[in-house]
Design a protein around this motif. Structure first.
Motif, PDB file in Angstrom:
ATOM      1  N   TYR A   1       1.170   4.498  -2.735  1.00  0.00           N
ATOM      2  CA  TYR A   1       0.770   5.857  -2.362  1.00  0.00           C
ATOM      3  C   TYR A   1       1.870   6.897  -2.561  1.00  0.00           C
ATOM      4  CZ  TYR A   1      -3.092   3.505   0.114  1.00  0.00           C
ATOM      5  OH  TYR A   1      -4.182   2.749   0.445  1.00  0.00           O
TER       6      TYR A   1
ATOM      7  N   HIS B   1       0.839  -1.199   0.000  1.00  0.00           N
ATOM      8  CA  HIS B   1       0.000   0.000   0.000  1.00  0.00           C
ATOM      9  C   HIS B   1       0.871   1.245   0.000  1.00  0.00           C
ATOM     10  CE1 HIS B   1      -4.152  -1.651   1.272  1.00  0.00           C
ATOM     11  NE2 HIS B   1      -3.453  -2.635   0.737  1.00  0.00           N
TER      12      HIS B   1
ATOM     13  N   ASP C   1      -5.437   2.909   6.441  1.00  0.00           N
ATOM     14  CA  ASP C   1      -4.374   1.899   6.517  1.00  0.00           C
ATOM     15  C   ASP C   1      -3.424   2.238   7.655  1.00  0.00           C
ATOM     16  OD1 ASP C   1      -5.506   0.846   4.269  1.00  0.00           O
ATOM     17  OD2 ASP C   1      -3.965   1.575   2.885  1.00  0.00           O
TER      18      ASP C   1
ATOM     19  N   TYR D   1      -6.169   9.431   5.584  1.00  0.00           N
ATOM     20  CA  TYR D   1      -6.887   9.414   4.312  1.00  0.00           C
ATOM     21  C   TYR D   1      -7.434   8.040   3.937  1.00  0.00           C
ATOM     22  CZ  TYR D   1      -5.962  14.205   2.796  1.00  0.00           C
ATOM     23  OH  TYR D   1      -5.952  15.568   2.678  1.00  0.00           O
ATOM     24  N   THR D   2      -6.721   6.969   4.297  1.00  0.00           N
ATOM     25  CA  THR D   2      -7.096   5.637   3.809  1.00  0.00           C
ATOM     26  C   THR D   2      -7.551   4.690   4.906  1.00  0.00           C
ATOM     27  OG1 THR D   2      -4.888   4.671   4.053  1.00  0.00           O
ATOM     28  CG2 THR D   2      -5.342   5.885   1.999  1.00  0.00           C
TER      29      THR D   2
ATOM     30  N   ILE E   1      -1.236   8.923   5.541  1.00  0.00           N
ATOM     31  CA  ILE E   1      -1.839   7.762   4.879  1.00  0.00           C
ATOM     32  C   ILE E   1      -2.978   7.203   5.728  1.00  0.00           C
ATOM     33  CG2 ILE E   1      -1.400   5.362   4.211  1.00  0.00           C
ATOM     34  CD1 ILE E   1       1.382   6.320   3.274  1.00  0.00           C
TER      35      ILE E   1
END
Length: 203
Positions: free
Chosen positions: A15, A11, A146, A143-144, A140
């Motif tokens: 990104y 991931h 993760d 926003y995601t 990260i």
């Protein structure tokens, strides 16, 4: 969502801005390269250090050293929406290597120096590298969703032949015991998993 280390790495790789990736870790190793000047040099020299990866990994070069461009006065901002002129986030270490080792996810911040182990340059640059890793991780995650714990270490590689006044019995810097010193010759061709640092910070 907490992801397995290998999944988090994939991931992260999807990104990040590939312009900062110095080596994508293909072949189970990364090569760190930096230009430098010696007093007697007319042209810059290039120092290259090869490090073996225990798993998937990639190396970032945060401190651009393009001698051909504007006499090193213009570096791309790490955070393009923030003013980069003499701000805390304008500092940066030379390299950050992200890699997977078993079930753990790691980030090693590395600063190259010629001979000087003066704390006033090494310590803030490596601290800034750690802050960049933490900022990237949290951006990260915001926003995601993760998420993953990152085990972070800080190193300075140099060619100082008499580092004893600057380091303790574990070869950590006296000025900041979270930073481990290695001579360039000691790390050439070594596995990151075999490098020692008594300080591992979790972010």
């Amino acid at each position: 969502m907490t992801l397995p280390a290998r999944t988090y790495f994939e991931h992260l790789k999807a990104y990040v801005n590939s312009d900062y990736i110095m080596d994508d870790g293909a072949g189970g190793k990364v090569v760190l390269a930096e230009k430098y000047f010696r007093r007697e040099d007319v042209k810059p020299q290039v120092r290259k250090i090869e490090l073996l990866l225990p798993g998937a990994g990639m190396a970032f070069k945060l401190d651009h050293d393009d001698f051909e461009t504007a006499k090193r006065t213009s570096k791309p901002a790490l955070f393009h929406f923030l003013d980069d002129n003499a701000k805390p986030w304008s500092k940066r270490c030379d390299f950050v290597i992200f890699y997977v080792n078993g079930r753990a996810f790691h980030a090693d911040c590395i600063e190259f120096k010629s001979k000087s182990l003066a704390a006033e340059k090494i310590v803030p640059q490596l601290k800034a590298g750690m802050c960049w890793v933490a900022s990237l991780k949290r951006t990260i995650e915001h926003y995601t969703g993760d998420g993953r714990k990152i085990r972070l270490r800080k190193f300075v590689f140099a060619e100082n032949v008499n580092p004893d006044p600057y380091i303790d019995e574990n070869r950590q810097l006296n000025a900041d015991p979270s930073i481990r010193y290695y001579h360039f010759d000691e790390v050439q061709g070594q596995s990151l998993a075999d490098l020692h640092n008594t300080s591992v910070q979790e972010i």
